[in-house]
Design an enzyme around this catalytic site. Structure first.
Site, PDB file in Angstrom:
ATOM      1  N   HIS A   1      21.998  -8.446 -76.104  1.00 17.47           N
ATOM      2  CA  HIS A   1      21.992  -8.080 -77.530  1.00 17.47           C
ATOM      3  C   HIS A   1      21.185  -9.071 -78.375  1.00 17.47           C
ATOM      4  O   HIS A   1      20.453  -8.682 -79.286  1.00 17.47           O
ATOM      5  CB  HIS A   1      23.435  -7.982 -78.030  1.00 17.47           C
TER       6      HIS A   1
ATOM      7  N   TYR B   1      30.163  -3.573 -81.045  1.00 18.29           N
ATOM      8  CA  TYR B   1      30.425  -2.611 -82.114  1.00 18.29           C
ATOM      9  C   TYR B   1      31.912  -2.272 -82.127  1.00 18.29           C
ATOM     10  O   TYR B   1      32.410  -1.530 -81.297  1.00 18.29           O
ATOM     11  CB  TYR B   1      29.580  -1.344 -81.953  1.00 18.29           C
TER      12      TYR B   1
ATOM     13  N   PRO C   1      15.823   2.673 -87.714  1.00 18.27           N
ATOM     14  CA  PRO C   1      14.530   3.301 -88.043  1.00 18.27           C
ATOM     15  C   PRO C   1      14.518   3.952 -89.424  1.00 18.27           C
ATOM     16  O   PRO C   1      13.451   4.265 -89.945  1.00 18.27           O
ATOM     17  CB  PRO C   1      14.376   4.362 -86.938  1.00 18.27           C
ATOM     18  N   LEU C   2      15.722   4.136 -89.992  1.00 18.89           N
ATOM     19  CA  LEU C   2      15.817   4.729 -91.336  1.00 18.89           C
ATOM     20  C   LEU C   2      16.064   3.647 -92.388  1.00 18.89           C
ATOM     21  O   LEU C   2      16.549   3.942 -93.490  1.00 18.89           O
ATOM     22  CB  LEU C   2      16.945   5.775 -91.369  1.00 18.89           C
ATOM     23  N   GLY C   3      15.732   2.407 -92.051  1.00 22.54           N
ATOM     24  CA  GLY C   3      15.935   1.323 -93.021  1.00 22.54           C
ATOM     25  C   GLY C   3      17.390   1.201 -93.431  1.00 22.54           C
ATOM     26  O   GLY C   3      17.702   0.980 -94.594  1.00 22.54           O
ATOM     27  N   ARG C   4      18.280   1.382 -92.456  1.00 23.39           N
ATOM     28  CA  ARG C   4      19.739   1.354 -92.696  1.00 23.39           C
ATOM     29  C   ARG C   4      20.130   2.367 -93.764  1.00 23.39           C
ATOM     30  O   ARG C   4      21.033   2.140 -94.561  1.00 23.39           O
ATOM     31  CB  ARG C   4      20.208  -0.062 -93.045  1.00 23.39           C
ATOM     32  N   GLY C   5      19.423   3.468 -93.776  1.00 13.22           N
ATOM     33  CA  GLY C   5      19.777   4.591 -94.650  1.00 13.22           C
ATOM     34  C   GLY C   5      18.881   4.737 -95.868  1.00 13.22           C
ATOM     35  O   GLY C   5      18.716   5.835 -96.406  1.00 13.22           O
TER      36      GLY C   5
HETATM   37  N1  LIG Z   1      19.979  -4.138 -81.348  1.00 14.83           N
HETATM   38  C1  LIG Z   1      20.477  -4.421 -82.513  1.00 14.83           C
HETATM   39  O1  LIG Z   1      20.645  -5.586 -82.874  1.00 14.83           O
HETATM   40  C2  LIG Z   1      20.834  -3.303 -83.450  1.00 14.83           C
HETATM   41  C3  LIG Z   1      21.060  -3.563 -84.821  1.00 14.83           C
HETATM   42  C4  LIG Z   1      21.376  -2.486 -85.653  1.00 14.83           C
HETATM   43  C5  LIG Z   1      21.469  -1.197 -85.124  1.00 14.83           C
HETATM   44  N2  LIG Z   1      21.257  -0.991 -83.798  1.00 14.83           N
HETATM   45  C6  LIG Z   1      21.327   0.366 -83.198  1.00 14.83           C
HETATM   46  O2  LIG Z   1      20.418   1.215 -83.878  1.00 14.83           O
HETATM   47  C7  LIG Z   1      21.088   2.362 -84.365  1.00 14.83           C
HETATM   48  C8  LIG Z   1      20.454   2.835 -85.664  1.00 14.83           C
HETATM   49  O3  LIG Z   1      20.384   1.804 -86.635  1.00 14.83           O
HETATM   50  P1  LIG Z   1      21.267   1.779 -87.962  1.00 14.83           P
HETATM   51  O4  LIG Z   1      22.413   2.695 -87.792  1.00 14.83           O
HETATM   52  O5  LIG Z   1      21.517   0.341 -88.281  1.00 14.83           O
HETATM   53  O6  LIG Z   1      20.294   2.265 -89.105  1.00 14.83           O
HETATM   54  P2  LIG Z   1      19.489   3.609 -89.458  1.00 14.83           P
HETATM   55  O7  LIG Z   1      19.446   4.505 -88.309  1.00 14.83           O
HETATM   56  O8  LIG Z   1      18.227   3.123 -90.053  1.00 14.83           O
HETATM   57  O9  LIG Z   1      20.377   4.204 -90.643  1.00 14.83           O
HETATM   58  C9  LIG Z   1      21.701   4.589 -90.469  1.00 14.83           C
HETATM   59  C10 LIG Z   1      22.266   4.919 -91.835  1.00 14.83           C
HETATM   60  O10 LIG Z   1      21.571   6.026 -92.385  1.00 14.83           O
HETATM   61  C11 LIG Z   1      22.473   7.101 -92.637  1.00 14.83           C
HETATM   62  N3  LIG Z   1      21.766   8.340 -92.233  1.00 14.83           N
HETATM   63  C12 LIG Z   1      21.385   8.682 -90.979  1.00 14.83           C
HETATM   64  N4  LIG Z   1      20.732   9.855 -90.980  1.00 14.83           N
HETATM   65  C13 LIG Z   1      20.684  10.258 -92.265  1.00 14.83           C
HETATM   66  C14 LIG Z   1      20.134  11.388 -92.910  1.00 14.83           C
HETATM   67  N5  LIG Z   1      19.477  12.322 -92.225  1.00 14.83           N
HETATM   68  N6  LIG Z   1      20.275  11.486 -94.258  1.00 14.83           N
HETATM   69  C15 LIG Z   1      20.911  10.523 -94.962  1.00 14.83           C
HETATM   70  N7  LIG Z   1      21.451   9.422 -94.399  1.00 14.83           N
HETATM   71  C16 LIG Z   1      21.338   9.287 -93.056  1.00 14.83           C
HETATM   72  C17 LIG Z   1      23.709   6.822 -91.832  1.00 14.83           C
HETATM   73  O11 LIG Z   1      24.873   7.294 -92.482  1.00 14.83           O
HETATM   74  P3  LIG Z   1      25.897   8.340 -91.767  1.00 14.83           P
HETATM   75  O12 LIG Z   1      26.303   7.719 -90.468  1.00 14.83           O
HETATM   76  O13 LIG Z   1      27.011   8.409 -92.748  1.00 14.83           O
HETATM   77  O14 LIG Z   1      25.130   9.595 -91.603  1.00 14.83           O
HETATM   78  C18 LIG Z   1      23.724   5.286 -91.800  1.00 14.83           C
HETATM   79  O15 LIG Z   1      24.348   4.761 -92.948  1.00 14.83           O
HETATM   80  C19 LIG Z   1      22.540   1.902 -84.505  1.00 14.83           C
HETATM   81  O16 LIG Z   1      23.427   3.003 -84.512  1.00 14.83           O
HETATM   82  C20 LIG Z   1      22.704   1.009 -83.313  1.00 14.83           C
HETATM   83  O17 LIG Z   1      22.983   1.780 -82.151  1.00 14.83           O
HETATM   84  C21 LIG Z   1      20.939  -2.026 -82.964  1.00 14.83           C
END
Ligand SMILES: NC(=O)c1ccc[n+]([C@@H]2O[C@H](COP(=O)([O-])OP(=O)(O)OC[C@H]3O[C@@H](n4cnc5c(N)ncnc54)[C@H](OP(=O)(O)O)[C@@H]3O)[C@@H](O)[C@H]2O)c1
Length: 325
Positions: free
Chosen positions: A124, A56, A204-208
């Protein structure tokens, strides 16, 4: 906040994904002070599981967490990942889980994170060029040396999980899992339960999208990697927004936000599951963490489970080659 065990590692049921603070999404790296406040607020609210990775940035997200956790290291179960930076010359985004590369990677991560141990060290992506037994053996040595507490895999399939686990018990597998992405339920989750391995759902939030706040890709910076993701293009995106609208309607009924409903549904899937929603904003970490207290009725959970998964692949074709599903 409630706590669960991933094998024998106790973590908050809801963790914090730090990736977007530095990498990948709109606004990443633009307000580190708010990101640091977000980490601190998460800890105040009882979050212990904090997730990052060497790739990252690369590196900048671990550096940010190192700063944020100064003086607070003992409050967190710190998780990071190796294997997507090949330190032997090929650099970032080249899978390399060879023992020599892991040895180099761990020293860099420890330094950037400002710690003498990593609580949960994930591979990873499975490296097609290195037998998983060699990777697991290298992590086993790091555990024996006290540099690592527990071993994890990410997006690994059942066979890899079994082979790795036979060499060094796996504490958790981190894979994409949400109302949008159910793939792990069929083949991976049964193996995790058989072997007593925890599941850490990423995105878990479907990437937002499941929060209802993403309505158009015009909201995204030019560098936001969702712009190239199949779920965010054309007809797929239109269908996924319609699904998010259904989650919103149910959330209105439940007196919660759509994001909280998406998280509460995941929590209902088992006591061996600890999602890591990602945000870089204090207000959102408060909202997401409060999902631990949201209760959905059996009928609401059934309606959510009955929703179809999102339209479109989770990753681009190049990225998908490294997923074992
Ligand atoms: N192992 C892997 O290959 C892998 C791949 C992807 C991700 N990950 C890990 O999983 C974590 C979470 O996944 P992710 O970040 O991809 O997706 P996510 O948690 O599904 O969604 C994150 C997105 O949602 C927004 N968001 C979060 N909370 C919100 C709320 N309450 N209201 C409105 N928007 C909200 C964030 O924006 P803001 O930041 O602007 O709030 C960001 O754009 C990552 O941070 C990373 O550590 C791991």
């Amino acid at each position: 906040m409630r706590y669960i065990k991933l094998r024998d590692l106790e973590v908050s049921r809801i963790g914090l994904g730090a990736m977007g603070m530095s990498h990948g999404y709109t606004g990443s790296g633009t307000d580190d002070a708010e990101s640091v406040r977000t980490v601190h607020r998460a800890l105040e609210l009882g979050v212990t599981l904090v997730d990052t990775a060497e790739i990252y940035g690369p590196y900048t997200n671990e550096e940010l967490l190192g700063r944020a956790l100064k003086g607070r290291r003992d409050q967190v179960v710190l998780a990071t990942k190796f294997g997507l930076v090949s330190h032997g010359g090929e650099g970032a985004w080249n899978p390399d889980s060879s023992p020599a590369n892991i040895r180099t990677a761990v020293e860099g991560s420890l330094k950037r994170l400002g710690t003498d141990h990593i609580d949960l060290y994930y591979q990873h992506r499975v490296d097609p060029g290195t037998p998983i037994e060699e990777t697991a053996g290298a992590v086993r040595e790091l555990i024996e040396e006290g540099k690592v507490r527990a071993f994890g895999l990410s997006e690994a399939g059942p066979d890899t999980i079994r082979r790795a686990h036979a060499v060094q018990p796996v504490t958790a597998v981190q894979s994409e899992y949400s109302l949008f992405t159910r793939g792990v339920e069929e083949r991976v989750l049964p193996v995790l339960r058989e072997l007593n391995i925890g599941l850490v759902p990423f995105s878990p939030l479907g990437r937002g999208v499941l929060t209802g706040t993403v309505r158009s890709t015009d909201q995204f910076d030019e560098t936001d990697f969702r712009r190239g993701n199949p779920r965010f293009t054309g007809e797929n995106f239109r269908r996924n927004l319609a699904l998010a609208d259904e989650v919103r309607a149910l959330a209105d009924e439940a007196g919660a936000t759509p994001g909280q409903v998406a998280l509460a549904w995941l929590l209902s899937r088992g006591d061996d599951i600890a999602p890591i929603p990602g945000t870089k904003r204090v207000a959102r970490v408060e909202e997401n963490t409060a999902a631990d207290a949201v209760t959905l009725t059996a009928g609401q959970l059934e309606r959510l489970t009955a929703l179809p998964p999102a339209a479109g692949a989770t990753h681009t074709e190049a990225q998908a080659r490294l997923l074992e599903r």
